[in-house]
Design an enzyme around this catalytic site. Structure first.
Site, mmCIF file in Angstrom:
data_model
loop_
_atom_site.group_PDB
_atom_site.id
_atom_site.type_symbol
_atom_site.label_atom_id
_atom_site.label_comp_id
_atom_site.label_asym_id
_atom_site.label_seq_id
_atom_site.Cartn_x
_atom_site.Cartn_y
_atom_site.Cartn_z
ATOM 1 N N TYR A 182 32.684 36.284 50.997
ATOM 2 C CA TYR A 182 32.167 37.656 50.987
ATOM 3 C C TYR A 182 31.517 37.988 52.327
ATOM 4 C CZ TYR A 182 33.293 38.445 46.118
ATOM 5 O OH TYR A 182 33.980 38.629 44.944
ATOM 6 N N HIS A 296 44.988 36.116 42.815
ATOM 7 C CA HIS A 296 43.647 36.707 42.854
ATOM 8 C C HIS A 296 43.543 37.886 41.898
ATOM 9 C CE1 HIS A 296 39.655 37.595 44.194
ATOM 10 N NE2 HIS A 296 39.991 38.850 44.492
ATOM 11 N N HIS A 306 38.995 47.226 38.158
ATOM 12 C CA HIS A 306 40.256 46.892 38.839
ATOM 13 C C HIS A 306 41.493 47.175 37.984
ATOM 14 C CE1 HIS A 306 38.010 45.318 42.165
ATOM 15 N NE2 HIS A 306 37.423 44.387 41.432
ATOM 16 N N VAL A 336 38.243 40.237 39.069
ATOM 17 C CA VAL A 336 37.351 40.860 38.086
ATOM 18 C C VAL A 336 36.159 39.936 37.879
ATOM 19 C CG1 VAL A 336 37.098 41.667 35.718
ATOM 20 C CG2 VAL A 336 39.236 42.075 36.957
ATOM 21 N N HIS A 337 34.959 40.447 38.071
ATOM 22 C CA HIS A 337 33.766 39.604 38.060
ATOM 23 C C HIS A 337 33.266 39.391 36.631
ATOM 24 C CE1 HIS A 337 33.060 41.006 42.475
ATOM 25 N NE2 HIS A 337 34.101 40.203 42.335
#
Length: 433
Positions: A182, A296, A306, A336-337
């Site tokens: 990040y 991913h 997303h 996707v978190h």
């Protein structure tokens, strides 16, 4: 330091100006702090000849790639052996550097060592600094083998919690389905990420693929994507016949692993599609009974985050038939978190011969969790939860493996989702030799 601050301000300005796009936005809960000083340092604060950001990765049959960075130019040499302090073997490699805006990287070293014995601890030193000894353990020759799986890792306090739990799992290989540091244009954050993961990544192989946060392309200013990622995290793409570090495969302990690129071309006329087609033809399920894939951007997703992105829908449309025809056992994704496990699927329907799809983008990134799910929950979605954590995929033998997802509840790893998988190559109605 003044230059670093200038780069940071410029990077943030470009993000807010829209020059760099991370995807759709959505509401997130409160974040945890990013890790910072005094825990982390700038590269120029270390001994200029001291190896930093050491990490290892599998590199062909019975070989390991050792990667590290120094401030000064030092030899790309690794000395190693099976006893601490006794380095009977040495290997030489290469160095490279890169420039990104006003940032100049340190000297990046890559050395491939081997052949190595399976399930063996090796001790090694990097470059000319003989005072700093590292060690790693090679994976076993065959089953059982345990993979730790964590996506969208970042470098927050949650990241630290996740890594602590993974370290206790006694894993053999770590799989990371994209979004590593990040850094998001600010290159010193690649250096701090390397510091955070070194204690673990120098001891066990870390196999990674790229996510959207690795692109770092700036229209009209820095047109080349993946500059930092490709320089710092070289994977065994050449060994698997790939033309790009963004997609490759490797084999370890009876498992064939496909590391696919969601952010490089994947259409039917693309280099990645043609490579995947050829790679799958080489898979021998008698030698590697298990076949898994990492991407991913998830192909299946019931989170509001997303939805409808081409990297998901387009790649699924292009490549799902290939993976289904090859009887891939499981597909791991990030992006996707949150955590979500689907049943075995093909063409949006439950299918016992299709791969199980698992989203594991909850490693600890600074952006927080994606807490909003589509209601009602689709029948093909078996388990979903917006919590930070990690997964463990333990291949017990040629026919059975266990998947567990461990929630970082109150900083304690809790096994919250457990399922046994049967290798599709062992199911007579799915696989014909």
């Amino acid at each position: 330091m003044a230059v670093n601050n200038l780069v940071k301000i410029l990077a943030l300005a470009l993000v807010f100006a829209g020059a760099f796009d991370f995807g759709f936005s959505y509401d997130r809960p409160p974040r945890r702090k990013s890790l910072s000083k005094p825990l982390l340092k700038d590269l120029d604060e270390f001994d200029p000849a001291s190896p930093q950001q050491v990490h290892i990765s599998l590199s062909g049959t019975n070989k390991m790639r050792i990667s590290w960075i120094t401030s000064d130019e030092t030899p790309a040499i690794v000395k190693y052996g099976i006893s601490s302090g006794d380095y009977k073997i040495s290997a030489n490699g290469s160095t490279n550097e890169y420039q990104y805006l006003t940032y100049n990287s340190g000297v990046i070293h890559d050395v491939v060592i081997g052949p190595l014995n399976p399930d063996t601890v090796y001790y090694y030193i990097c470059g000319t600094n003989y005072s700093q000894e590292f060690s790693f353990k090679t994976p076993p020759a065959s089953f059982p083998i345990k993979f730790a799986v964590s996506g969208d890792l970042g470098q927050s306090e949650w990241t630290n919690s996740t890594l602590q739990h993974i370290e206790k799992s006694n894993y053999d290989v770590l799989l990371l389905p994209g979004d590593l540091s990040y850094a998001d244009l600010y290159q010193p954050w690649w250096d701090t990420f390397g510091q955070i993961v070194q204690p673990m990544a120098s001891k066990r192989p870390w196999m990674v693929t790229q996510g959207n946060h690795e692109i770092e392309k700036i229209t009209g200013i820095h047109p080349e994507p993946f500059t930092s990622y490709n320089a710092r995290w070289v994977m065994p793409y050449e060994e698997s016949g790939s033309s790009s570090n963004l997609f490759y495969s490797f084999e370890v302990s009876g498992v064939h692993v496909l590391m696919l690129g969601s952010y490089t071309e994947f259409e039917h006329d693309s280099a990645q599609y043609n490579w995947l087609q050829a790679d799958l033809k080489k898979v021998d399920r008698r030698k590697t009974p298990w076949l898994i894939a990492l991407i991913h951007a998830p192909w299946y997703n019931s989170n509001e985050a997303h939805q409808g992105e081409y990297e998901s829908t387009g790649m699924k449309s292009s490549m799902e038939d290939l993976l289904y025809g090859a009887r891939v056992d499981v597909v791991f994704a990030g992006h996707v978190h949150a955590y979500e496990r689907f049943t075995n699927i093909y063409k949006d329907q439950a299918d016992k011969c299709g791969p199980m799809h698992i989203t594991i983008g909850d490693g600890g990134n600074r952006e927080g969790l994606a807490t909003k799910y589509i209601s009602p929950q689709p029948k093909i979605s078996v388990f979903r939860e917006a919590s930070f954590g990690h997964g463990e995929f333990e291949v017990v033998n040629g026919t059975h493996a266990q998947w567990t997802w461990h929630r970082n509840q109150d900083d304690v790893a809790v096994a919250s989702d457990v399922v046994w998988l049967t290798n599709l190559a062992s199911v007579s109605t799915c696989y014909k030799v």
